[in-house]
Design a protein around this motif. Structure first.
Motif, mmCIF file in Angstrom:
data_model
loop_
_atom_site.group_PDB
_atom_site.id
_atom_site.type_symbol
_atom_site.label_atom_id
_atom_site.label_comp_id
_atom_site.label_asym_id
_atom_site.label_seq_id
_atom_site.Cartn_x
_atom_site.Cartn_y
_atom_site.Cartn_z
ATOM 1 N N LYS A 53 0.831 -1.200 0.000
ATOM 2 C CA LYS A 53 0.000 0.000 0.000
ATOM 3 C C LYS A 53 0.866 1.251 0.000
ATOM 4 O O LYS A 53 1.916 1.300 0.634
ATOM 5 N N GLY A 54 0.353 2.254 -0.691
ATOM 6 C CA GLY A 54 0.995 3.548 -0.690
ATOM 7 C C GLY A 54 0.252 4.514 0.203
ATOM 8 O O GLY A 54 -0.270 4.145 1.248
ATOM 9 N N GLU A 55 0.171 5.728 -0.237
ATOM 10 C CA GLU A 55 -0.421 6.806 0.557
ATOM 11 C C GLU A 55 -1.940 6.813 0.533
ATOM 12 O O GLU A 55 -2.589 7.118 1.536
ATOM 13 N N VAL A 56 -2.532 6.468 -0.620
ATOM 14 C CA VAL A 56 -3.990 6.538 -0.781
ATOM 15 C C VAL A 56 -4.527 5.244 -1.392
ATOM 16 O O VAL A 56 -5.054 5.238 -2.506
ATOM 17 N N PRO A 57 -4.458 4.122 -0.690
ATOM 18 C CA PRO A 57 -4.805 2.824 -1.282
ATOM 19 C C PRO A 57 -6.293 2.463 -1.271
ATOM 20 O O PRO A 57 -6.713 1.560 -2.000
ATOM 21 N N ASP A 58 -7.086 3.165 -0.465
ATOM 22 C CA ASP A 58 -8.478 2.754 -0.280
ATOM 23 C C ASP A 58 -9.273 2.849 -1.574
ATOM 24 O O ASP A 58 -9.236 3.857 -2.281
ATOM 25 N N GLY A 59 -10.025 1.772 -1.863
ATOM 26 C CA GLY A 59 -10.857 1.734 -3.064
ATOM 27 C C GLY A 59 -10.163 1.155 -4.278
ATOM 28 O O GLY A 59 -10.768 1.050 -5.353
ATOM 29 N N TYR A 60 -8.895 0.775 -4.111
ATOM 30 C CA TYR A 60 -8.107 0.227 -5.211
ATOM 31 C C TYR A 60 -7.513 -1.118 -4.815
ATOM 32 O O TYR A 60 -7.191 -1.349 -3.656
ATOM 33 N N ASN A 61 -7.353 -1.990 -5.820
ATOM 34 C CA ASN A 61 -6.578 -3.207 -5.612
ATOM 35 C C ASN A 61 -5.591 -3.347 -6.758
ATOM 36 O O ASN A 61 -5.780 -2.779 -7.837
ATOM 37 N N VAL A 62 -4.536 -4.088 -6.517
ATOM 38 C CA VAL A 62 -3.484 -4.244 -7.520
ATOM 39 C C VAL A 62 -3.037 -5.694 -7.577
ATOM 40 O O VAL A 62 -3.242 -6.468 -6.647
ATOM 41 N N SER A 63 -2.437 -6.041 -8.710
ATOM 42 C CA SER A 63 -1.831 -7.362 -8.839
ATOM 43 C C SER A 63 -0.608 -7.280 -9.738
ATOM 44 O O SER A 63 -0.581 -6.488 -10.693
ATOM 45 N N ARG A 64 0.377 -8.108 -9.422
ATOM 46 C CA ARG A 64 1.628 -8.163 -10.208
ATOM 47 C C ARG A 64 1.942 -9.642 -10.451
ATOM 48 O O ARG A 64 2.837 -10.212 -9.867
ATOM 49 N N LEU A 65 1.179 -10.234 -11.334
ATOM 50 C CA LEU A 65 1.362 -11.656 -11.621
ATOM 51 C C LEU A 65 2.560 -11.899 -12.521
ATOM 52 O O LEU A 65 3.206 -12.949 -12.464
ATOM 53 N N LYS A 66 2.865 -10.926 -13.368
ATOM 54 C CA LYS A 66 4.031 -11.008 -14.230
ATOM 55 C C LYS A 66 4.913 -9.794 -13.973
ATOM 56 O O LYS A 66 4.400 -8.708 -13.689
ATOM 57 N N LYS A 67 6.186 -9.971 -14.108
ATOM 58 C CA LYS A 67 7.122 -8.891 -13.799
ATOM 59 C C LYS A 67 6.851 -7.652 -14.632
ATOM 60 O O LYS A 67 6.985 -6.532 -14.144
ATOM 61 N N GLN A 68 6.446 -7.831 -15.867
ATOM 62 C CA GLN A 68 6.303 -6.674 -16.742
ATOM 63 C C GLN A 68 4.974 -5.962 -16.613
ATOM 64 O O GLN A 68 4.809 -4.877 -17.161
ATOM 65 N N ASN A 69 4.027 -6.538 -15.880
ATOM 66 C CA ASN A 69 2.681 -5.954 -15.809
ATOM 67 C C ASN A 69 2.276 -5.624 -14.380
ATOM 68 O O ASN A 69 2.527 -6.406 -13.454
ATOM 69 N N PHE A 70 1.594 -4.507 -14.229
ATOM 70 C CA PHE A 70 1.076 -4.100 -12.910
ATOM 71 C C PHE A 70 -0.341 -3.586 -13.147
ATOM 72 O O PHE A 70 -0.542 -2.609 -13.874
ATOM 73 N N LEU A 71 -1.330 -4.264 -12.578
ATOM 74 C CA LEU A 71 -2.725 -3.935 -12.813
ATOM 75 C C LEU A 71 -3.307 -3.175 -11.637
ATOM 76 O O LEU A 71 -3.056 -3.532 -10.473
ATOM 77 N N LEU A 72 -4.089 -2.159 -11.938
ATOM 78 C CA LEU A 72 -4.795 -1.389 -10.913
ATOM 79 C C LEU A 72 -6.285 -1.572 -11.122
ATOM 80 O O LEU A 72 -6.801 -1.267 -12.201
ATOM 81 N N GLY A 73 -6.965 -2.059 -10.095
ATOM 82 C CA GLY A 73 -8.392 -2.323 -10.207
ATOM 83 C C GLY A 73 -9.224 -1.412 -9.326
ATOM 84 O O GLY A 73 -8.815 -1.065 -8.221
ATOM 85 N N LEU A 74 -10.384 -1.031 -9.858
ATOM 86 C CA LEU A 74 -11.381 -0.326 -9.080
ATOM 87 C C LEU A 74 -12.603 -1.232 -9.043
ATOM 88 O O LEU A 74 -13.206 -1.505 -10.077
ATOM 89 N N GLU A 75 -12.953 -1.715 -7.878
ATOM 90 C CA GLU A 75 -14.056 -2.674 -7.778
ATOM 91 C C GLU A 75 -15.410 -2.004 -7.870
ATOM 92 O O GLU A 75 -16.343 -2.533 -8.459
ATOM 93 N N SER A 76 -15.531 -0.827 -7.288
ATOM 94 C CA SER A 76 -16.797 -0.093 -7.291
ATOM 95 C C SER A 76 -16.459 1.390 -7.363
ATOM 96 O O SER A 76 -16.247 2.034 -6.339
ATOM 97 N N ALA A 77 -16.406 1.898 -8.581
ATOM 98 C CA ALA A 77 -15.901 3.250 -8.796
ATOM 99 C C ALA A 77 -16.763 4.309 -8.120
ATOM 100 O O ALA A 77 -18.007 4.205 -8.085
ATOM 101 N N ALA A 78 -16.092 5.341 -7.619
ATOM 102 C CA ALA A 78 -16.774 6.478 -6.991
ATOM 103 C C ALA A 78 -16.297 7.760 -7.655
ATOM 104 O O ALA A 78 -15.176 7.814 -8.181
ATOM 105 N N PRO A 79 -17.127 8.800 -7.632
ATOM 106 C CA PRO A 79 -16.721 10.076 -8.255
ATOM 107 C C PRO A 79 -15.394 10.611 -7.720
ATOM 108 O O PRO A 79 -14.653 11.278 -8.454
ATOM 109 N N SER A 80 -15.070 10.297 -6.458
ATOM 110 C CA SER A 80 -13.801 10.759 -5.881
ATOM 111 C C SER A 80 -12.590 10.114 -6.539
ATOM 112 O O SER A 80 -11.449 10.550 -6.326
ATOM 113 N N GLN A 81 -12.829 9.079 -7.330
ATOM 114 C CA GLN A 81 -11.737 8.419 -8.026
ATOM 115 C C GLN A 81 -11.511 8.981 -9.433
ATOM 116 O O GLN A 81 -10.641 8.494 -10.158
ATOM 117 N N THR A 82 -12.260 10.005 -9.774
ATOM 118 C CA THR A 82 -11.994 10.742 -11.005
ATOM 119 C C THR A 82 -10.620 11.386 -10.880
ATOM 120 O O THR A 82 -10.373 12.164 -9.956
#
Lengths: 112, 114
Positions: free
Chosen positions: B57-86
């Motif tokens: 986790k970094g400074e503002v992790p709430d509402g986000y999830n991440v995965s690094r299954l492969k070294k070259q890829n880093f995925l950022l997920g929003l499970e239930s988007a909110a206007p504050s995530q604009t």
């Protein structure tokens, strides 16, 4: 909590003039970075300052670091229009800490 | 050289929808980061990874999830988007990490949540 403050936030200057952007940070660090961002674009690394007293120059830009004063400066010499951009400084607090804390940025506009 | 590539570049979501941002780097970097940039503010770290299979986790992790299954890829997920995530989201990578080396940034992904 590490705080990084830049001033000024906005700077409009004429071509050919000199000016300095200041970056103050609130806790001990000997690593400071300067980035440039053009509107709608990504961040481009300008300088990496890794020790007290470090000075680096690239073209019309010169950056320095004073870790005792917790201050870095980005000096612009004889500004040209191409230098118009937003400039960010960023600081890492501790060894092993991956959090890079950014300043709010200085939007620089060079007027012909 | 491709460097750091983010997809998509633009996306509009409705509140409650989910989405994933993909970051790919071809520099064999161990460290990868997701930042968000909001008007009048510097970049803020959301999550980061120090190697394949790791996330933190970094400074503002709430509402986000991440995965690094492969070294070259880093995925950022929003499970239930909110206007504050604009925001504009930037991915970055580094060979030796933020403490000792510079970060290379992607071109950003502009997300609007209605």
């Amino acid at each position: 909590e590490l705080k990084v403050e830049q001033n000024p936030l906005f700077l409009s200057m004429q071509e050919g003039k000199n000016y300095t952007i200041y970056c103050n940070y609130s806790t001990t660090s000997d690593r400071l970075y300067w980035y440039r961002q053009d509107p709608g674009k990504s961040l481009e690394s300008l300088f990496v300052l890794l020790s007290n007293g470090a000075v680096k120059q690239e073209g019309r830009l010169m950056a320095s670091l004073d870790t005792k004063a917790r201050l870095s400066t980005l000096h612009i010499t004889a500004a040209v229009h191409d230098l118009s951009a937003t400039y960010f400084c960023a600081v890492v607090k501790d060894f092993g800490n991956e959090k890079l804390t950014f300043g709010t940025g200085t939007r620089l506009t060079i007027i012909p | 050289n491709a460097g750091v590539t983010q997809t998509p570049k633009f996306r509009v979501l409705k509140t409650g929808q989910s989405m994933t941002l993909l970051c790919a780097q071809d520099m064999n970097h161990e460290y990868m980061y997701w930042y968000r940039q909001d008007p009048g503010m510097g970049l803020r770290l959301i999550h980061y990874s120090v190697g394949e299979g790791t996330t933190a986790k970094g400074e503002v992790p709430d509402g986000y999830n991440v995965s690094r299954l492969k070294k070259q890829n880093f995925l950022l997920g929003l499970e239930s988007a909110a206007p504050s995530q604009t925001s504009v989201y930037f991915c970055a990578s580094s060979y030796t990490g933020a403490r000792t080396g510079e970060l290379f940034f992607g071109e950003g992904s502009r997300l609007t949540v209605l």
